[in-house]
Design a protein around this motif. Structure first.
Motif, PDB file in Angstrom:
ATOM      1  N   ALA A 221      23.231 -33.852  82.510  1.00 46.69           N
ATOM      2  CA  ALA A 221      22.841 -34.833  83.519  1.00 46.69           C
ATOM      3  C   ALA A 221      21.343 -34.741  83.786  1.00 46.69           C
ATOM      4  O   ALA A 221      20.652 -35.765  83.888  1.00 46.69           O
ATOM      5  CB  ALA A 221      23.630 -34.610  84.806  1.00 46.69           C
ATOM      6  N   THR A 222      20.822 -33.532  83.872  1.00 47.27           N
ATOM      7  CA  THR A 222      19.389 -33.337  84.113  1.00 47.27           C
ATOM      8  C   THR A 222      18.574 -33.866  82.945  1.00 47.27           C
ATOM      9  O   THR A 222      17.564 -34.544  83.146  1.00 47.27           O
ATOM     10  CB  THR A 222      19.086 -31.842  84.349  1.00 47.27           C
ATOM     11  N   GLU A 223      19.021 -33.580  81.735  1.00 47.15           N
ATOM     12  CA  GLU A 223      18.297 -34.062  80.557  1.00 47.15           C
ATOM     13  C   GLU A 223      18.286 -35.593  80.527  1.00 47.15           C
ATOM     14  O   GLU A 223      17.264 -36.204  80.228  1.00 47.15           O
ATOM     15  CB  GLU A 223      18.931 -33.511  79.281  1.00 47.15           C
ATOM     16  N   TYR A 224      19.408 -36.190  80.855  1.00 50.14           N
ATOM     17  CA  TYR A 224      19.477 -37.653  80.901  1.00 50.14           C
ATOM     18  C   TYR A 224      18.468 -38.202  81.914  1.00 50.14           C
ATOM     19  O   TYR A 224      17.740 -39.147  81.625  1.00 50.14           O
ATOM     20  CB  TYR A 224      20.895 -38.109  81.256  1.00 50.14           C
ATOM     21  N   MET A 225      18.416 -37.602  83.088  1.00 46.37           N
ATOM     22  CA  MET A 225      17.478 -38.067  84.115  1.00 46.37           C
ATOM     23  C   MET A 225      16.033 -37.870  83.669  1.00 46.37           C
ATOM     24  O   MET A 225      15.171 -38.691  83.964  1.00 46.37           O
ATOM     25  CB  MET A 225      17.740 -37.358  85.445  1.00 46.37           C
ATOM     26  N   HIS A 226      15.778 -36.805  82.920  1.00 45.39           N
ATOM     27  CA  HIS A 226      14.427 -36.588  82.398  1.00 45.39           C
ATOM     28  C   HIS A 226      14.045 -37.683  81.402  1.00 45.39           C
ATOM     29  O   HIS A 226      12.899 -38.149  81.395  1.00 45.39           O
ATOM     30  CB  HIS A 226      14.326 -35.217  81.745  1.00 45.39           C
TER      31      HIS A 226
END
Length: 182
Positions: free
Chosen positions: A16-21
């Protein structure tokens, strides 16, 4: 672009964090492209009101792009503590490689936009030289993202900074730091 429902990912947190990045990156990339598009709209035959409106839009777009790039640069974009575990070593190397490609590109693009716009927005030269402090800050370690590849070397960025300092001297005087205090 990834499907919008991926934004609702919660598990695993790293994905999820990578997607938001990535979403943040594409927003920044789009902001830089909008600046270039707006710059291309300038016409010599613009009347006073049209030129003032264009200049206001141009300044706003540059400011938004600058803020977005600096925000991305001052976060741990694509690199978190979870990726440093031994089980994720290959993934960590992949993400570091992506940073080595795009962080220098973002820095150089923003720097170029800021320096090129100094004739219309004089304070942008100061912003370009302030970007050096962000790149040099040991908290962000952005200098580590510059690789030895052509066009992505730290020396290339420092050459661009040198040109910005020289541009700051164009206004007269011999103090290279005067532009930072104006």
């Amino acid at each position: 672009m990834l499907p919008p429902d991926l934004g609702t990912l919660r598990d695993p947190e790293e994905e999820a964090t990578e997607y938001m990045h990535y979403r943040q990156f594409f927003g920044v990339w789009d902001a830089l492209a909008r600046v270039v598009e707006c710059e291309a709209l300038e016409q010599p035959q613009m009347n006073k009101e049209t030129r003032a409106a264009w200049l206001d839009d141009y300044k706003t777009l540059i400011e938004q792009a600058r803020e977005q790039v600096v925000k991305l640069l001052t976060t741990d974009w694509l690199v978190s503590d979870a990726e440093t575990r031994p089980s994720n070593a290959k993934r960590h190397r992949d993400l570091v490689r992506i940073r080595q490609i795009y962080i220098p590109e973002l820095i150089l693009r923003l720097h170029t936009i800021l320096v090129a716009s100094r004739g219309r927005v004089p304070e942008n030269l100061k912003h370009a030289l302030s970007l050096v402090n962000v790149v040099a800050d040991s908290r962000y370690r952005l200098y580590d993202d510059f690789s030895a590849q052509a066009g992505r070397r730290l020396g290339d960025y420092l050459g661009a900074v040198r040109q910005a300092v020289l541009a700051g001297l164009e206004g007269g005087g011999s103090d290279p730091f005067r532009i930072l205090t104006v």
